[in-house]
Design a protein around this motif. Structure first.
Motif, PDB file in Angstrom:
ATOM      1  N   UNK A   1      30.092  50.167  32.545  1.00 36.14           N
ATOM      2  CA  UNK A   1      30.477  49.671  33.875  1.00 36.14           C
ATOM      3  C   UNK A   1      30.897  48.212  33.816  1.00 36.14           C
ATOM      4  N   UNK A   2      30.115  47.427  33.092  1.00 37.04           N
ATOM      5  CA  UNK A   2      30.389  45.994  32.967  1.00 37.04           C
ATOM      6  C   UNK A   2      31.758  45.776  32.307  1.00 37.04           C
ATOM      7  N   UNK A   3      31.977  46.474  31.212  1.00 39.47           N
ATOM      8  CA  UNK A   3      33.248  46.315  30.489  1.00 39.47           C
ATOM      9  C   UNK A   3      34.428  46.774  31.342  1.00 39.47           C
ATOM     10  N   UNK A   4      34.258  47.910  32.053  1.00 38.65           N
ATOM     11  CA  UNK A   4      35.341  48.455  32.885  1.00 38.65           C
ATOM     12  C   UNK A   4      35.695  47.493  34.033  1.00 38.65           C
ATOM     13  N   UNK A   5      34.668  46.806  34.531  1.00 45.43           N
ATOM     14  CA  UNK A   5      34.923  45.921  35.676  1.00 45.43           C
ATOM     15  C   UNK A   5      35.633  44.641  35.243  1.00 45.43           C
ATOM     16  N   UNK A   6      35.540  44.344  33.982  1.00 48.09           N
ATOM     17  CA  UNK A   6      36.023  43.053  33.507  1.00 48.09           C
ATOM     18  C   UNK A   6      37.349  43.138  32.760  1.00 48.09           C
ATOM     19  N   UNK A   7      37.475  44.177  31.915  1.00 45.89           N
ATOM     20  CA  UNK A   7      38.608  44.215  30.979  1.00 45.89           C
ATOM     21  C   UNK A   7      39.857  44.846  31.592  1.00 45.89           C
ATOM     22  N   UNK A   8      40.999  44.417  31.072  1.00 48.14           N
ATOM     23  CA  UNK A   8      42.262  45.031  31.491  1.00 48.14           C
ATOM     24  C   UNK A   8      42.632  46.176  30.547  1.00 48.14           C
ATOM     25  N   UNK A   9      42.000  46.192  29.403  1.00 48.17           N
ATOM     26  CA  UNK A   9      42.300  47.221  28.404  1.00 48.17           C
ATOM     27  C   UNK A   9      40.984  47.577  27.709  1.00 48.17           C
TER      28      UNK A   9
END
Lengths: 321, 234
Positions: free
Chosen positions: B195-203
């Motif tokens: 969730x954290x990565x999905x909310x932050x990253x563009x890829x």
């Protein structure tokens, strides 16, 4: 350390220097000779502290560096009549070359393995000095009748103290620079130091060279003070442990700690001598070291700074803001 | 040309192979997330970019091949690294920890310190506090700050939310977003917290057992059944 802290620390160094310079006026020649040994032990312990206390590479073979310097100047002066002003620098250079031999295993090993490799260096030289070319090294009996740098207890005391004092200040200043901080960081987490872009190989090489140079200066002056050198005197395990205990008891990684430890240890052993003349007194000092190290792992330096913080002379370091 | 180009990367720990033919490009100015379970090779991937492992294959940064370049030199080229759990120097204060990171950017120490303290004001108030006495969140901030003290063009962040409270995770996310949006910093972040990565990253790239299994935007990956089943229990 802020400017006020630095000023207070320098004032402490100055007071220490003045008190020690006045010592020959108030103590006997015999006591002065005890302090000469304390000065040499302090130099050996500081030298060990730069490698082991600071970077965490525990050396069990420090007498190897001292021995290389001691034998170099002894052989040069004994066999070739080389003057001391040349033989002592040559001994320091030889110790630094030996320091690079120490450094090679440090590139690949650390912890127990590094300690054992350094111990092997010491044992190797112990064996070599006795069996290889005994005519040159003096074999098991070593070499005696070496020239002294100065003669008499008072000049020797001043020489040993001033050299120890100068080495102490230089090392103390080095550990206060960013290089000193980086060396401490290596002790705590070498990989993390690498990941911040610091070249740990160069930093360790620097520490090893400085340590070897100090061991070289102290070792060379020590054998000329004694007027002799023998394998048992330098490479005996008791000599190694005395250096280690002085540094650990005083407070490893602090430079000042090993000086305190060396003076405490030498005075303790001399204080015990009339009551326990044999080697049993080493048992007492072992017990004292054990108790101190168990209850005060930062050594006597830690106890002294704790007291000074409590009475408000110095500000606590690392306190919660 | 991508800022970081990884091609056919194999990494070994002795005889055990940790990464298998990994290909990855990171465009300048982006936040790229590497997600995956424990033991997938996420930390190994970042360690390898820095030159801390034995590898085969190519890693290029800013057009320059990083083969045979020592980690210290890699950092000086512009790669900052905040390792998992910080790897801080426990008996040093916050400021000293930050300054250890500043050796390669000595001319920007004051500027970078200001930037770190603006990003994490709690650190400015606790400069002399030894890091072993700090909370996990504060230690993570020091770790990020130390990496930023190297003046990086690319910031590698290894599992920054591990063991942290949700509120602290949000603070960390906000700081990383600010670094990316306002300062244009390129960031590669590894995370188990999807969730954290999905909310932050563009890829996002999914790394499993040392191989890149899926790549795409967070929205694209959210539609993947494997992601839904494995990481969201759907």
């Amino acid at each position: 350390m802020d400017r006020t802290g630095l000023g207070k620390a320098l004032a402490c160094w100055a007071v220490f220097g003045i008190v020690m310079c006045l010592l020959p006026f108030v103590v006997t020649t015999g006591t002065l000779r005890v302090f000469i040994f304390a000065n040499f032990l302090a130099m050996f312990a500081m030298s060990w502290d730069i490698i082991s206390g600071r970077t965490g590479y525990i050396s069990f073979g420090h007498p190897f560096l001292i021995g290389v310097a001691g034998y170099t100047t002894a052989m040069l002066t004994y066999h070739l009549d080389v003057p001391l002003f040349l033989s002592i620098p040559a001994a320091v250079l030889a110790a630094m070359v030996a320091g690079t031999l120490f450094f090679v295993p440090a590139l690949r090993t650390r912890g127990t393995y590094f300690a054992l490799v350094t111990l092997a260096f010491m044992e190797l030289l112990y064996g070599l000095t006795q069996v290889v070319q005994p005519k040159i090294t003096g074999g098991t009996r070593g070499l005696s009748g070496l020239p002294s740098v100065v003669s008499g207890a008072v000049p020797n005391y001043y020489l040993s103290f001033l050299v120890m004092f100068a080495i102490g200040i230089v090392l103390w200043l080095i550990v206060r620079t960013r290089i000193g901080t980086a060396l401490s960081a290596i002790r705590m987490d070498e990989d993390a130091v690498k990941s911040t872009g610091l070249n740990t190989t160069k930093l360790k090489l620097f520490a090893f060279m400085v340590s070897a140079a100090v061991a070289g200066i102290a070792g060379a002056l020590y054998v000329h003070y004694l007027g002799s050198i023998a394998p048992r005197g330098i490479f005996e395990i008791n000599f190694l442990f005395t250096i280690l205990v002085a540094a650990l008891l005083g407070g490893p990684g602090t430079i000042i700690g090993p000086i305190i430890g060396a003076f405490f240890l030498t005075c303790l052993l001399e204080f015990l001598r009339p009551y326990i003349p044999g080697t049993e007194r080493y048992l007492i000092y072992g017990l004292v070291a054990l108790v101190l190290y168990y209850y005060a792992p930062k050594g006597l330096y830690g106890i002294i700074t704790w007291v000074l913080e409590r009475v408000g002379v110095i500000k606590p370091e690392g306190a919660k803001a | 040309m991508a800022l970081l180009e990884i091609e056919k990367l194999d990494v070994f720990y002795g005889k055990a192979q940790s990464l298998h033919g990994v290909d990855l490009n990171v465009e300048a100015g982006k936040i790229v997330g590497i997600i995956g379970p424990n033991g997938a090779g996420k930390s190994t991937l970042l360690d390898t970019v820095l030159g801390l492992t034995t590898r085969k294959g190519s890693v290029r940064f800013d057009g320059r091949d990083l083969a045979k370049i020592a980690p210290a030199k890699v950092v000086s080229l512009g790669i900052g690294y905040a390792p998992e759990r910080g790897n801080l120097f426990p008996f040093m204060g916050v400021r000293e920890n930050l300054l250890v990171g500043a050796y390669n950017a000595r001319d920007k120490i004051d500027e970078n310190l200001r930037m770190v303290f603006d990003l994490f004001p709690v650190l400015e108030a606790r400069q002399s506090q030894e890091t072993h006495t700090q909370s996990g969140g504060e230690r993570q901030m020091v770790s990020l700050g130390r990496a930023l003290m190297t003046s990086p063009k690319l910031l590698l962040v290894d599992e920054p939310t591990i063991g942290l409270a949700p509120k602290v995770c949000l603070d960390i996310a906000a700081a990383l977003k600010k670094l990316n949006e306002k300062m244009g910093l390129t960031i590669v972040i590894t995370e188990q917290n999807v969730n954290f990565a999905m909310s932050l990253a563009q890829e996002i790239h999914l790394l499993e057992t040392g191989r890149i299994r899926l790549s795409g935007t967070p929205d694209e990956l959210m539609k993947e059944t494997h992601i839904k089943e494995t990481y969201f229990g759907a």
